[in-house]
Design an enzyme around this catalytic site. Structure first.
Site, PDB file in Angstrom:
ATOM      1  CG  ASP A  79     -13.413   4.775   1.684  1.00  0.00           C
ATOM      2  OD1 ASP A  79     -12.564   5.159   0.860  1.00  0.00           O
ATOM      3  OD2 ASP A  79     -13.470   3.609   2.122  1.00  0.00           O
ATOM      4  CD  GLN A  99      -4.396   0.751   0.106  1.00  0.00           C
ATOM      5  OE1 GLN A  99      -3.359   1.392  -0.043  1.00  0.00           O
ATOM      6  NE2 GLN A  99      -5.166   0.898   1.160  1.00  0.00           N
ATOM      7  NE  ARG A 150     -10.376   0.144   7.203  1.00  0.00           N
ATOM      8  CZ  ARG A 150      -9.817   0.316   5.990  1.00  0.00           C
ATOM      9  NH1 ARG A 150     -10.066  -0.543   5.025  1.00  0.00           N
ATOM     10  NH2 ARG A 150      -9.029   1.347   5.764  1.00  0.00           N
ATOM     11  NE  ARG A 190      -8.192  -2.199  -0.286  1.00  0.00           N
ATOM     12  CZ  ARG A 190      -8.578  -1.910  -1.508  1.00  0.00           C
ATOM     13  NH1 ARG A 190      -8.813  -2.872  -2.391  1.00  0.00           N
ATOM     14  NH2 ARG A 190      -8.759  -0.679  -1.896  1.00  0.00           N
ATOM     15  N   GLY A 191     -11.668  -1.666   0.700  1.00  0.00           N
ATOM     16  CA  GLY A 191     -12.441  -1.013  -0.354  1.00  0.00           C
ATOM     17  C   GLY A 191     -13.892  -0.935   0.118  1.00  0.00           C
ATOM     18  CB  ALA A 192     -16.243   1.922   0.389  1.00  0.00           C
ATOM     19  CG  ASN A 247     -10.996   7.733  -2.189  1.00  0.00           C
ATOM     20  OD1 ASN A 247     -11.549   6.648  -1.992  1.00  0.00           O
ATOM     21  ND2 ASN A 247     -10.049   7.862  -3.104  1.00  0.00           N
ATOM     22  CE  LYS A 248      -6.659   4.155   1.785  1.00  0.00           C
ATOM     23  NZ  LYS A 248      -6.641   3.893   3.254  1.00  0.00           N
TER      24      LYS A 248
END
Ligand code: MRU
Length: 352
Positions: free
Chosen positions: A237, A196, A89, A47-49, A247-248
């Site tokens: 993201d 995370q 995603r 995960r993570g863009a 973002n998150k």
């Protein structure tokens, strides 16, 4: 570089460090079928863009190994694989950015042999990984003047090597300042529901020897008021053309708290996370994830059975709350609409 390598291409297979099992276990999973790569991204093995983009690129390299008699047949298979991978995603633009980059390369090339096309796809995936690695490093360098000596810094989610496959973005800003002897201290938002921050960022900062303290997401405003914070830095993201940044979940309320306390709020990310096709953040698709991520922690229920849950995975911080966007090509200040357009239209700098 770190002792762990989150994304690897090993003898024709994609190897991912399973981030769901950290920090308890360091376990790698191998993939030899592109059809398994989308589910790995969706389930957050990776995960993570930027890491999602790189993984998708190697997913395309796996698809390029599919049997095909002709170059045209392989091109068609790659287009289908790209369409499948894109669904994994929705919010991080790096996913479609990487797939499009591969497909554009495939469309522009004129190989006579199927094997030449296969080589070309793998070379492009490697090029994407190398580009992100150089970008990560440069982001840390570019941000150095923004970080005062002894800075206390709030960080949200995970934006380190795990999230990018290389040095990291927002976390790299903190690590680069640490390496430059600035004696920084990171306040690490735990980042509910997938933790995370608590699981991954704390693990990475420990590995790197950077002083840090994990706080629950709701504590950031208090830390700003009582302890004092010099800056916040978060990843992204997808950044829209006007600077609005997805973002998150929890990033937006961190930005609001930062504004209320006069704390600079920085977004750090590679230009591969900037989506000039979207005029504003209102147009960014926001992922909603399974309710179990909120109702359960490590398999244990924490809400009454049948509780209604909205597991909104990302939010959009309006550009008005962002002090600057730190990219590999430089630091972008408001007005973002004008300054992002100028930066994105300039050719890639020869130095990168
Ligand atoms: O759901 P995740 O863990 O993929 O969300 C990650 C983030 O929101 C990161 O801040 C973002 O992708 C930038 S990673 C350098």
């Amino acid at each position: 570089m770190e002792s762990y390598q989150p994304i690897q291409w090993v003898e024709g297979r994609l190897r991912l460090l399973d981030q769901r099992r950290l920090p308890a276990e360091v376990v790698y999973v191998d993939y030899d079928n592109d059809r398994d790569v989308g589910p790995a991204i969706r389930d957050m093995v990776v995960r993570g863009a930027p890491a999602i983009g790189i993984t998708a690129a190697y997913g395309m390299a796996l698809a390029a190994q599919l049997p095909a008699e002709t170059v045209e047949e392989l091109r068609a298979r790659l287009t289908e694989a790209g369409d499948r991978l894109r669904q994994a995603r929705p919010t991080a633009v790096n996913l479609s950015w990487a797939i499009d980059r591969i497909l554009n390369r495939v469309a522009a090339a004129d190989p006579q042999e199927v094997d030449a096309l296969r080589d070309l796809v793998l070379a492009e995936a490697d090029a994407i990984y190398e580009l992100e690695e150089r970008s990560n490093y440069q982001i840390g360098l570019n941000a150095l003047p923004l970080v005062p000596q002894g800075a206390r810094i709030v960080h949200h989610c995970n934006t380190g090597p795990l999230a990018t496959g290389a040095y990291g973005t927002a976390l790299r800003v903190i690590v680069a300042a640490h390496e430059a002897g600035k004696q920084v201290h990171a306040y690490v938002d735990e980042t509910r529901p997938r933790l995370q921050g608590a699981r991954l960022t704390a693990w990475e900062l420990k590995e790197l020897g950077v002083p840090h303290t994990v706080i629950v997401d709701g504590a950031a405003a208090h830390v700003m008021r009582r302890i004092g914070v010099n800056l916040c830095v978060v990843g992204c993201d997808r950044v829209a053309a006007n600077g609005d940044t997805a973002n998150k979940i929890g990033t937006y309320q961190l930005a609001l708290a930062a504004r209320a306390h006069g704390v600079p709020f920085y977004v750090a990310g590679p230009t591969s996370s900037i989506d000039m096709a979207l005029a504003s953040g209102d147009l960014i698709e926001i992922e909603e994830r399974p309710a179990e991520e909120v109702t359960h922690i490590q398999g244990c229920p924490i809400t009454p059975e049948g509780t209604s849950v909205a597991n909104i995975a990302f939010d959009v911080t309006p550009a008005a709350y962002i002090t600057a966007i730190i990219t590999e090509r430089g630091i972008v200040y408001p007005p973002f609409e004008e300054n992002l357009a100028r930066m994105m239209h300039e050719r890639d700098t020869a130095a990168l």
